[in-house]
Design a protein around this motif. Structure first.
Motif, short mmCIF file in Angstrom:
data_model
loop_
_atom_site.label_atom_id
_atom_site.label_comp_id
_atom_site.label_asym_id
_atom_site.label_seq_id
_atom_site.Cartn_x
_atom_site.Cartn_y
_atom_site.Cartn_z
N UNK A 136 1.00 -1.11 0.17
CA UNK A 136 -0.34 -0.53 -0.03
C UNK A 136 0.92 1.47 0.19
N UNK A 137 1.96 1.38 0.64
CA UNK A 137 2.79 2.85 1.12
C UNK A 137 2.75 2.62 -0.67
N UNK A 138 3.79 1.49 -1.61
CA UNK A 138 4.31 1.41 -2.39
C UNK A 138 3.08 2.27 -3.60
N UNK A 139 2.38 1.36 -3.45
CA UNK A 139 1.34 2.28 -4.33
C UNK A 139 0.93 3.40 -4.15
N UNK A 140 0.98 4.58 -3.31
CA UNK A 140 0.37 5.34 -2.54
C UNK A 140 1.61 6.82 -2.88
N UNK A 195 1.69 6.47 -6.52
CA UNK A 195 1.02 7.44 -7.39
C UNK A 195 1.19 8.98 -7.38
N UNK A 196 1.83 9.50 -6.72
CA UNK A 196 2.12 10.60 -6.61
C UNK A 196 3.35 11.09 -7.24
N UNK A 197 4.64 9.98 -7.05
CA UNK A 197 5.57 10.33 -7.99
C UNK A 197 5.45 10.52 -9.57
N UNK A 198 4.32 9.63 -9.48
CA UNK A 198 3.83 9.80 -11.20
C UNK A 198 2.95 11.04 -11.18
N UNK A 199 2.52 11.64 -10.47
CA UNK A 199 1.83 13.10 -10.90
C UNK A 199 2.87 14.17 -10.63
N UNK A 238 9.00 17.33 -7.75
CA UNK A 238 8.67 15.88 -8.60
C UNK A 238 10.39 14.61 -7.69
N UNK A 239 10.98 15.09 -7.43
CA UNK A 239 12.99 14.78 -7.28
C UNK A 239 12.28 14.59 -5.18
N UNK A 240 11.69 15.56 -5.19
CA UNK A 240 10.84 14.05 -3.14
C UNK A 240 9.83 13.75 -3.23
N UNK A 241 9.63 13.41 -4.18
CA UNK A 241 8.06 12.30 -4.43
C UNK A 241 8.87 11.29 -5.10
N UNK A 242 10.01 11.35 -5.89
CA UNK A 242 10.59 10.30 -6.00
C UNK A 242 11.52 9.03 -5.64
N UNK A 292 11.00 9.39 -2.12
CA UNK A 292 9.88 8.98 -1.09
C UNK A 292 10.04 6.83 -2.22
N UNK A 293 8.93 7.27 -3.14
CA UNK A 293 8.60 6.39 -3.51
C UNK A 293 9.76 5.03 -3.99
N UNK A 294 11.48 5.78 -4.14
CA UNK A 294 12.17 4.90 -4.18
C UNK A 294 13.02 4.06 -3.19
N UNK A 295 12.15 4.40 -1.74
CA UNK A 295 12.36 4.19 -0.59
C UNK A 295 11.33 3.35 -0.63
N UNK A 296 9.75 3.87 -0.64
CA UNK A 296 9.46 2.90 -0.57
C UNK A 296 9.44 1.22 -0.76
N UNK A 297 10.11 1.16 -2.48
CA UNK A 297 10.12 0.01 -2.89
C UNK A 297 11.35 -0.37 -2.54
#
Length: 470
Positions: free
Chosen positions: A80-84, A87-91, A408-412, A414-419
């Motif tokens: 669920x964390x990865x999906x969230x 989604x924000x990183x893509x946006x 975008x950098x911050x969101x990316x 966060x997404x990398x950390x979740x993955x």
């Protein structure tokens, strides 16, 4: 426990160790498979057989091990964390890319930017003011005016082209979402059937997990797991996928930046608009939204509207002053620029073709009067003139572009950390699997040794009975 019962115990150990080695081998084989989730063989102890009757022994030994199935080591909270975060990183990525493209259209700072071209245009009027009636100075001025006009028209075309491209990209994402939702629904059916038949749906679950993550990346979708193994996929609380049924979305409205009311609607309920707060589709809608003059304005429509105001301000200001002057021949000045108020930036053009048509002087000033040309040159310094409006647009676009890039950098990250966190918990570790493989191999050898010992004992018991003392 009987001797023959001990054979069954040893055999269960052999089978359990073999199953565990097969699972470890499957993990090692899929170490590089995208989306694969590590699996683990699960066992439980087989209890002792109940005994009845008067002649029973008090100490009953358990009957070995029972293979209960294969567990998929997925973590629902990490998924669920990865999906969230995805989604924000893509946006954020879509918005940042759109703003970077828009900023590149402005070409500021640089010699091809409108700021430099307008400076040259006003400097051309300075030159004409010092040489009224000079054909060369007039020709240079008209050429500079044409360069500025061409740049405005080109930017208007490029912004409209970017708008069309963004809408096409959004349409492609909608098609991708619909196809992915159909895939999730199909996998729901397969997983439910396989689970009911007692099979292991781990591979199908991995495939579905990847598709659901793609849906989240596109739309910020949330997931609800059900007891039968299926999942519901929800968009802002409304079901996109339920069991084996997948609904679809469609893109509605807006064909250019002047008619930018683009929306996403349910295909089965075209009157119902779908509100999305995350994902690349939400970002695409934001980029294509109308110019409202507020923070929620679509950047492309807003830039196009501001460019229209710049073109209109330039044409009106120059035409007004030019009308008040006279040419060297004493002819009243006419419109310098032609423009369509309905489409200012796309229609502005230079109406004069020769330096003799320039209204450089004022009434009563004589043929060599350049005072009106000087007044035109001063328009570049007007606080609310075209230059000031252009500077404001460049600053706004630049600041927004940098803010979006930072987000975008911050969101990316966060997404990398979740993955990475999910990978640590669920991905295959070569070291762990090799250790597991060796452990189960030794367990297999041990069970085989027990089986051999029992076999030798039974051979002695069966074939040696009655032969004592011979």
């Amino acid at each position: 426990m009987s001797t023959f019962g001990s054979l069954n115990t040893a055999l269960s150990g052999l089978n359990a160790a073999r199953a565990a080695m097969e699972v470890a081998g499957n993990n090692l084989a899929n170490v590089a498979t995208p989306g694969y989730t590590r699996q683990r063989a699960e066992f439980q102890s087989a209890g002792a057989v109940a005994s009845t009757g008067k002649i029973t022994s008090s100490g009953r030994i358990d009957q070995g091990v029972v293979f209960t199935g294969i567990a998929r080591l997925a973590d629902a909270s990490l998924d669920a964390r990865v999906r969230g975060t995805v989604a924000l990183a893509s946006q954020s990525s879509v918005r940042a890319d759109a703003m970077a493209d828009l900023e590149s259209i402005l070409r500021e700072p640089g010699e091809n930017g409108l700021s430099a071209l307008l400076n040259d245009f006003w400097a051309g009027w300075e030159d004409v003011a010092g040489q009224p009636g000079d054909a060369a100075a007039g020709a240079v001025l008209l050429q500079r005016a044409q360069s500025a006009v061409d740049r405005i028209v080109q930017m208007d075309d490029e912004i409209n082209g970017q708008w069309t491209s963004q809408r096409q990209d959004l349409s492609t994402r909608i098609d991708d979402l619909n196809a992915t939702a159909q895939g999730v629904a199909a996998l729901n059916g397969q997983i439910r059937s396989l689970t009911a038949a007692g099979g292991s749906p781990a591979a199908l679950l991995d495939q579905r997990s990847q598709l659901v993550e793609r849906l989240a990346e596109l739309s910020g979708a949330s997931v609800r797991e059900l007891p039968d193994g299926t999942v519901d996929v929800l968009l802002e609380g409304s079901p996109l996928v339920t069991g084996t049924t997948a609904r679809s979305l469609q893109l509605s409205g807006g064909r250019n930046s002047e008619d930018a009311a683009v929306s996403v609607r349910w295909s089965h309920r075209p009157d119902d608009q779908v509100s999305l707060d995350a994902g690349s589709i939400a970002a695409g809608l934001a980029v294509l939204s109308p110019a409202t003059g507020s923070y929620s304005s679509g950047p492309l429509a807003q830039a196009a509207a501001q460019l229209d105001r710049i073109a209109l301000r330039l044409a009106e200001a120059v035409n007004q002053v030019h009308h008040s002057g006279l040419t060297s021949a004493g002819t009243p000045g006419g419109d310098f620029f032609g423009i369509d108020p309905a489409n200012p930036a796309g229609s502005i053009k230079v109406l004069l073709h020769h330096g003799s048509q320039l209204a450089t002087g004022l009434p009563g000033g004589g043929a060599l009067d350049g005072s009106n040309a000087q007044k035109l040159a001063e328009l570049g310094k007007t606080p609310d003139g075209a230059d000031a409006l252009w500077s404001r647009l460049v600053i706004e676009v630049g600041a927004t572009s940098r803010a979006e890039a930072t987000q975008a950098l911050s969101s990316a990250m966060a997404a990398d950390g979740a993955v990475t966190a999910r990978h640590s918990a669920s991905a295959v570790s070569l070291d762990e699997e090799n250790i597991a493989l060796l452990s189960h191999q030794h367990a297999y050898q041990g069970a085989a040794r027990v089986l051999t010992a029992l076999d030798e004992m039974l051979d002695t018991l069966i074939n040696g009975t009655g032969r004592v003392g011979r």
